[in-house]
Scaffold this active site. Sequence first.
Site, PDB file in Angstrom:
ATOM      1  N   CYS A  40       0.840  -1.194   0.000  1.00  0.00           N
ATOM      2  CA  CYS A  40       0.000   0.000   0.000  1.00  0.00           C
ATOM      3  C   CYS A  40       0.880   1.252   0.000  1.00  0.00           C
ATOM      4  O   CYS A  40       1.970   1.264   0.569  1.00  0.00           O
ATOM      5  CB  CYS A  40      -0.915  -0.004   1.220  1.00  0.00           C
ATOM      6  SG  CYS A  40      -2.027   1.425   1.310  1.00  0.00           S
ATOM      7  N   ASP A  42       0.425   3.797   1.674  1.00  0.00           N
ATOM      8  CA  ASP A  42       0.393   4.423   2.999  1.00  0.00           C
ATOM      9  C   ASP A  42       1.815   4.677   3.503  1.00  0.00           C
ATOM     10  O   ASP A  42       2.643   3.765   3.539  1.00  0.00           O
ATOM     11  CB  ASP A  42      -0.356   3.508   3.977  1.00  0.00           C
ATOM     12  CG  ASP A  42      -0.714   4.211   5.275  1.00  0.00           C
ATOM     13  OD1 ASP A  42       0.209   4.704   5.946  1.00  0.00           O
ATOM     14  OD2 ASP A  42      -1.898   4.235   5.641  1.00  0.00           O
ATOM     15  N   ARG A  44       2.966   4.978   6.304  1.00  0.00           N
ATOM     16  CA  ARG A  44       3.327   4.289   7.549  1.00  0.00           C
ATOM     17  C   ARG A  44       3.788   2.855   7.326  1.00  0.00           C
ATOM     18  O   ARG A  44       4.145   2.161   8.283  1.00  0.00           O
ATOM     19  CB  ARG A  44       2.119   4.286   8.500  1.00  0.00           C
ATOM     20  CG  ARG A  44       1.645   5.672   8.900  1.00  0.00           C
ATOM     21  CD  ARG A  44       0.285   5.626   9.566  1.00  0.00           C
ATOM     22  NE  ARG A  44      -0.764   5.199   8.637  1.00  0.00           N
ATOM     23  CZ  ARG A  44      -2.037   5.033   8.975  1.00  0.00           C
ATOM     24  NH1 ARG A  44      -2.411   5.237  10.233  1.00  0.00           N
ATOM     25  NH2 ARG A  44      -2.921   4.643   8.076  1.00  0.00           N
ATOM     26  N   HIS A  96      -2.483  -3.843   5.022  1.00  0.00           N
ATOM     27  CA  HIS A  96      -2.328  -3.457   6.437  1.00  0.00           C
ATOM     28  C   HIS A  96      -3.681  -3.113   7.044  1.00  0.00           C
ATOM     29  O   HIS A  96      -4.613  -2.683   6.345  1.00  0.00           O
ATOM     30  CB  HIS A  96      -1.350  -2.280   6.578  1.00  0.00           C
ATOM     31  CG  HIS A  96      -1.845  -0.983   5.978  1.00  0.00           C
ATOM     32  ND1 HIS A  96      -2.452  -0.006   6.733  1.00  0.00           N
ATOM     33  CD2 HIS A  96      -1.823  -0.516   4.708  1.00  0.00           C
ATOM     34  CE1 HIS A  96      -2.772   1.013   5.954  1.00  0.00           C
ATOM     35  NE2 HIS A  96      -2.402   0.724   4.719  1.00  0.00           N
ATOM     36  N   CYS A  99      -6.321   0.478   6.850  1.00  0.00           N
ATOM     37  CA  CYS A  99      -6.053   0.977   5.504  1.00  0.00           C
ATOM     38  C   CYS A  99      -7.110   1.993   5.067  1.00  0.00           C
ATOM     39  O   CYS A  99      -8.313   1.696   5.068  1.00  0.00           O
ATOM     40  CB  CYS A  99      -6.021  -0.190   4.516  1.00  0.00           C
ATOM     41  SG  CYS A  99      -5.689   0.301   2.801  1.00  0.00           S
TER      42      CYS A  99
END
Length: 205
Positions: A40, A42, A44, A96, A99
């Site tokens: 992803c 993302d 993080r 994750h 999400c």
Amino acid sequence: MLNDLLARNRNWSAERQEQEPDFFTRLAAQQAPEYFWIGCSDSRVPANVVAGLDPGEVFVHRNVANVIHSSDMNLLSALEFAVDTLHVREVIVCGHYGCGGVKAATEDVPHGLADHWLEPIRRLARSYAADLTQLPDIEQRRERLAELNVVDGVRRVAETPILRRAWQHGADIRIHGLIYGLKDGRLRDLDCTVGPDHFQSADAT
């Protein structure tokens, strides 16, 4: 802000060279990753950081919600390069919990172009609606949907002509599905690994 970013880079480079003087020389000489990571976007969930790997040990493709589209030429080009040129032997699809893409796919509000991109997740939500409604709250349903998206992604990667061709030529490549927990920093195996044996048995049936 850009100056701050560049200053951070200089500090990181200096610290890395102090800790391991040949680090950049070694990375510049050769890219020989063992893993191709589809994750992803993302911020993080940086692949090499959460997996405890050096940058040269993992070849990475990321998109919103780690969705596998059969027509995504960006993903397919990266996958083909990883398999045919870098000769990776482990492909990882990693989602994750928490999400934002999965959350957006379950909301009844417009998200622009993201709505087109997230259609496979909405389709999964419809297909597994009976199972998902058994979970007590929306957050648990979204977490389960994030897992289902990874499992579906593993299957979709296995169905690409790139992997089918590689397996037919004897390549021992395995595709794994992992899920990352933002709250504890742990990767979990979703036990949906697909390899050449699976491919052969599917053809036999």
